[in-house]
Scaffold this motif. Sequence first.
Motif, short mmCIF file in Angstrom:
data_model
loop_
_atom_site.label_atom_id
_atom_site.label_comp_id
_atom_site.label_asym_id
_atom_site.label_seq_id
_atom_site.Cartn_x
_atom_site.Cartn_y
_atom_site.Cartn_z
N MET A 142 -20.90 30.67 66.08
CA MET A 142 -21.29 29.43 65.42
C MET A 142 -20.13 28.91 64.57
O MET A 142 -19.50 29.67 63.84
CB MET A 142 -22.50 29.72 64.53
N ALA A 143 -19.86 27.65 64.66
CA ALA A 143 -18.75 27.05 63.92
C ALA A 143 -19.15 26.73 62.48
O ALA A 143 -20.25 26.24 62.23
CB ALA A 143 -18.29 25.79 64.63
N ARG A 144 -18.23 27.01 61.57
CA ARG A 144 -18.43 26.58 60.19
C ARG A 144 -18.25 25.07 60.13
O ARG A 144 -17.59 24.48 60.98
CB ARG A 144 -17.42 27.25 59.27
N LEU A 145 -18.87 24.44 59.13
CA LEU A 145 -18.79 23.00 58.98
C LEU A 145 -18.12 22.67 57.64
O LEU A 145 -18.56 23.17 56.60
CB LEU A 145 -20.18 22.36 59.04
N ALA A 146 -17.07 21.87 57.68
CA ALA A 146 -16.37 21.44 56.46
C ALA A 146 -16.91 20.06 56.08
O ALA A 146 -16.93 19.14 56.90
CB ALA A 146 -14.87 21.37 56.71
N HIS A 147 -17.34 19.95 54.84
CA HIS A 147 -17.90 18.70 54.30
C HIS A 147 -16.99 18.26 53.16
O HIS A 147 -16.96 18.89 52.11
CB HIS A 147 -19.33 18.99 53.80
N HIS A 148 -16.19 17.21 53.41
CA HIS A 148 -15.26 16.70 52.42
C HIS A 148 -15.73 15.32 51.97
O HIS A 148 -16.01 14.46 52.81
CB HIS A 148 -13.85 16.59 53.00
N VAL A 149 -15.81 15.12 50.66
CA VAL A 149 -16.30 13.86 50.12
C VAL A 149 -15.27 13.34 49.12
O VAL A 149 -14.83 14.09 48.24
CB VAL A 149 -17.67 14.02 49.43
N PHE A 150 -14.90 12.07 49.26
CA PHE A 150 -13.91 11.44 48.39
C PHE A 150 -14.59 10.30 47.65
O PHE A 150 -15.07 9.34 48.27
CB PHE A 150 -12.72 10.95 49.22
N PHE A 151 -14.63 10.43 46.31
CA PHE A 151 -15.32 9.46 45.46
C PHE A 151 -14.31 8.54 44.78
O PHE A 151 -13.37 9.02 44.13
CB PHE A 151 -16.09 10.18 44.35
N THR A 152 -14.52 7.25 44.88
CA THR A 152 -13.81 6.27 44.07
C THR A 152 -14.84 5.71 43.10
O THR A 152 -15.93 5.28 43.51
CB THR A 152 -13.23 5.14 44.95
N LEU A 153 -14.51 5.75 41.82
CA LEU A 153 -15.48 5.40 40.78
C LEU A 153 -15.27 4.00 40.23
O LEU A 153 -14.14 3.52 40.15
CB LEU A 153 -15.39 6.42 39.64
N LYS A 154 -16.36 3.37 39.82
CA LYS A 154 -16.27 2.08 39.12
C LYS A 154 -15.60 2.29 37.77
O LYS A 154 -14.71 1.55 37.40
CB LYS A 154 -17.66 1.49 38.94
N ASP A 155 -16.09 3.29 37.05
CA ASP A 155 -15.49 3.70 35.77
C ASP A 155 -14.78 5.02 36.04
O ASP A 155 -15.43 6.04 36.22
CB ASP A 155 -16.57 3.88 34.70
N ASN A 156 -13.45 4.99 36.10
CA ASN A 156 -12.73 6.23 36.38
C ASN A 156 -12.04 6.78 35.14
O ASN A 156 -10.99 7.41 35.22
CB ASN A 156 -11.75 6.06 37.54
N SER A 157 -12.68 6.58 33.99
CA SER A 157 -12.18 7.17 32.74
C SER A 157 -12.24 8.69 32.86
O SER A 157 -12.95 9.24 33.71
CB SER A 157 -13.05 6.70 31.57
N ASP A 158 -11.49 9.37 32.00
CA ASP A 158 -11.51 10.84 32.01
C ASP A 158 -12.93 11.37 31.84
O ASP A 158 -13.31 12.35 32.48
CB ASP A 158 -10.61 11.40 30.90
N GLU A 159 -13.72 10.73 30.99
CA GLU A 159 -15.09 11.18 30.75
C GLU A 159 -15.95 11.05 32.00
O GLU A 159 -16.74 11.94 32.33
CB GLU A 159 -15.73 10.39 29.59
N ALA A 160 -15.82 9.93 32.71
CA ALA A 160 -16.62 9.71 33.92
C ALA A 160 -16.20 10.67 35.03
O ALA A 160 -17.05 11.20 35.75
CB ALA A 160 -16.50 8.27 34.38
N VAL A 161 -14.91 10.88 35.17
CA VAL A 161 -14.41 11.83 36.18
C VAL A 161 -14.92 13.24 35.86
O VAL A 161 -15.41 13.95 36.74
CB VAL A 161 -12.87 11.79 36.28
N GLU A 162 -14.82 13.63 34.61
CA GLU A 162 -15.29 14.96 34.20
C GLU A 162 -16.79 15.11 34.41
O GLU A 162 -17.27 16.17 34.82
CB GLU A 162 -14.91 15.25 32.75
N SER A 163 -17.56 14.05 34.16
CA SER A 163 -19.00 14.08 34.38
C SER A 163 -19.31 14.34 35.86
O SER A 163 -20.19 15.15 36.19
CB SER A 163 -19.63 12.76 33.93
N LEU A 164 -18.60 13.66 36.75
CA LEU A 164 -18.82 13.85 38.18
C LEU A 164 -18.44 15.27 38.60
O LEU A 164 -19.19 15.94 39.33
CB LEU A 164 -18.02 12.83 38.99
#
Length: 103
Positions: free
Chosen positions: A1-23
């Motif tokens: 059985m093959a492993r599945l790689a799930h890669h997700v790339f988020f671009t944020l409306k608010d990309n402040s340090d606080e918002a990035v850290e929250s995500l």
Amino acid sequence: MARLAHHVFFTLKDNSDEAVESLITDCQTYLKDHDGVVDFAVGRRDVELDRPVNAKYDVSLHVIFRDRATHDAYQTAEKHVTFIERQKENWQQVQVCDSLLEG
């Protein structure tokens, strides 16, 4: 059985340090410990790596699942749904790249 790689790339409306850290924190809290996860990583983009081929995003999530079935179960799991509800209002764009791993 093959492993599945799930890669997700988020671009944020608010990309402040606080918002990035929250995500990042919510990814670790709600997405890390699902059945079938064999590897997990989340982090912010290294802005110093800025070649023409580098994709632009704020946070990347990488989850390797044991197989397709555990990936599919993750998609509807309560913790995954809670994560989406908590964070989706700040998403400008989400790109998902799923791959069957060989070797």
